[in-house]
Design a protein around this motif. Structure first.
Motif, PDB file in Angstrom:
ATOM      1  N   LEU A  30     -19.127   2.625  -4.641  1.00 20.97           N
ATOM      2  CA  LEU A  30     -20.054   3.276  -5.565  1.00 20.97           C
ATOM      3  C   LEU A  30     -19.449   4.545  -6.155  1.00 20.97           C
ATOM      4  N   LEU A  31     -18.702   5.295  -5.357  1.00 22.00           N
ATOM      5  CA  LEU A  31     -18.046   6.498  -5.875  1.00 22.00           C
ATOM      6  C   LEU A  31     -16.983   6.158  -6.912  1.00 22.00           C
ATOM      7  N   CYS A  32     -16.264   5.076  -6.697  1.00 18.59           N
ATOM      8  CA  CYS A  32     -15.269   4.652  -7.688  1.00 18.59           C
ATOM      9  C   CYS A  32     -15.940   4.213  -8.984  1.00 18.59           C
ATOM     10  N   LEU A  33     -17.053   3.512  -8.880  1.00 18.57           N
ATOM     11  CA  LEU A  33     -17.786   3.114 -10.082  1.00 18.57           C
ATOM     12  C   LEU A  33     -18.323   4.322 -10.834  1.00 18.57           C
ATOM     13  N   LEU A  38     -18.007   8.252 -15.310  1.00 21.06           N
ATOM     14  CA  LEU A  38     -17.842   9.637 -15.741  1.00 21.06           C
ATOM     15  C   LEU A  38     -16.681   9.791 -16.715  1.00 21.06           C
ATOM     16  N   SER A  39     -15.575   9.130 -16.444  1.00 18.05           N
ATOM     17  CA  SER A  39     -14.448   9.221 -17.368  1.00 18.05           C
ATOM     18  C   SER A  39     -14.780   8.554 -18.703  1.00 18.05           C
ATOM     19  N   MET A  40     -15.513   7.453 -18.671  1.00 17.29           N
ATOM     20  CA  MET A  40     -15.921   6.812 -19.921  1.00 17.29           C
ATOM     21  C   MET A  40     -16.924   7.668 -20.686  1.00 17.29           C
ATOM     22  N   TYR A  41     -17.810   8.355 -19.965  1.00 17.03           N
ATOM     23  CA  TYR A  41     -18.791   9.218 -20.621  1.00 17.03           C
ATOM     24  C   TYR A  41     -18.109  10.391 -21.323  1.00 17.03           C
ATOM     25  N   ILE A  42     -17.157  11.018 -20.649  1.00 15.45           N
ATOM     26  CA  ILE A  42     -16.468  12.153 -21.267  1.00 15.45           C
ATOM     27  C   ILE A  42     -15.644  11.690 -22.461  1.00 15.45           C
ATOM     28  N   PRO A  60     -22.949   8.215 -25.986  1.00 19.95           N
ATOM     29  CA  PRO A  60     -22.808   8.819 -24.655  1.00 19.95           C
ATOM     30  C   PRO A  60     -24.135   8.970 -23.919  1.00 19.95           C
ATOM     31  N   VAL A  61     -25.210   9.194 -24.648  1.00 22.98           N
ATOM     32  CA  VAL A  61     -26.521   9.319 -24.006  1.00 22.98           C
ATOM     33  C   VAL A  61     -26.956   7.965 -23.432  1.00 22.98           C
ATOM     34  N   LEU A  62     -26.715   6.899 -24.165  1.00 21.51           N
ATOM     35  CA  LEU A  62     -27.032   5.562 -23.659  1.00 21.51           C
ATOM     36  C   LEU A  62     -26.155   5.205 -22.465  1.00 21.51           C
ATOM     37  N   MET A  63     -24.906   5.593 -22.523  1.00 28.78           N
ATOM     38  CA  MET A  63     -23.993   5.351 -21.402  1.00 28.78           C
ATOM     39  C   MET A  63     -24.438   6.118 -20.162  1.00 28.78           C
ATOM     40  N   LEU A  64     -24.906   7.340 -20.348  1.00 29.40           N
ATOM     41  CA  LEU A  64     -25.387   8.146 -19.234  1.00 29.40           C
ATOM     42  C   LEU A  64     -26.655   7.549 -18.638  1.00 29.40           C
ATOM     43  N   SER A  67     -25.592   4.569 -16.626  1.00 27.83           N
ATOM     44  CA  SER A  67     -24.907   5.048 -15.432  1.00 27.83           C
ATOM     45  C   SER A  67     -25.913   5.518 -14.383  1.00 27.83           C
ATOM     46  N   ALA A  68     -26.973   6.173 -14.809  1.00 29.10           N
ATOM     47  CA  ALA A  68     -28.005   6.613 -13.862  1.00 29.10           C
ATOM     48  C   ALA A  68     -28.735   5.418 -13.253  1.00 29.10           C
ATOM     49  N   CYS A  69     -28.990   4.403 -14.054  1.00 32.06           N
ATOM     50  CA  CYS A  69     -29.622   3.177 -13.521  1.00 32.06           C
ATOM     51  C   CYS A  69     -28.697   2.474 -12.534  1.00 32.06           C
ATOM     52  N   GLU A  70     -27.411   2.443 -12.835  1.00 26.49           N
ATOM     53  CA  GLU A  70     -26.445   1.818 -11.940  1.00 26.49           C
ATOM     54  C   GLU A  70     -26.338   2.585 -10.632  1.00 26.49           C
ATOM     55  N   ALA A  71     -26.371   3.897 -10.703  1.00 22.97           N
ATOM     56  CA  ALA A  71     -26.287   4.715  -9.486  1.00 22.97           C
ATOM     57  C   ALA A  71     -27.536   4.539  -8.628  1.00 22.97           C
ATOM     58  N   GLY A  72     -28.697   4.488  -9.249  1.00 26.58           N
ATOM     59  CA  GLY A  72     -29.932   4.279  -8.495  1.00 26.58           C
ATOM     60  C   GLY A  72     -29.970   2.914  -7.830  1.00 26.58           C
ATOM     61  N   THR A  73     -29.522   1.893  -8.529  1.00 27.17           N
ATOM     62  CA  THR A  73     -29.485   0.555  -7.955  1.00 27.17           C
ATOM     63  C   THR A  73     -28.474   0.471  -6.820  1.00 27.17           C
TER      64      THR A  73
END
Length: 98
Positions: A30-33, A38-42, A60-64, A67-73
């Protein structure tokens, strides 16, 4: 290629390699994902600034958000697997045993 682009590409590549080679625990995957996201967002945040394109400023807002949904899952799966299997080791998560 500028030094900024090289740093984004190397961060993404290193996180892909970390995901490929260090798969002992679910939390390390999960940390690697998250580092990949994060690198793609920046990179997506700086791309419209470099190209003076205002039509891509929402990406970037859609990507973020994704990313938050992926982290929660991922964290929900981590909690569920640690409750049912007792640890977050990926070799314990065999679908044939469930």
């Amino acid at each position: 290629m500028s030094l900024l682009h090289l740093s984004f590409y190397s961060a993404f590549t290193l996180s892909c390699l970390g995901l490929a080679f260090h798969r002992a625990h679910l939390i390390s995957a999960l940390l690697c994902l998250e580092s990949m996201m994060l690198s793609m967002y920046i990179a997506l945040s700086l791309w419209p600034v470099e190209n003076q394109a205002t039509s891509f400023t929402l990406m970037p807002v859609l990507m973020l958000a994704f990313s938050a949904c992926e982290a929660g899952t991922g964290l929900a799966m981590l909690v569920a697997s640690s409750r049912t299997h007792g640890s977050d080791h990926l070799h314990n998560l065999n679908l044939l045993q469930c």
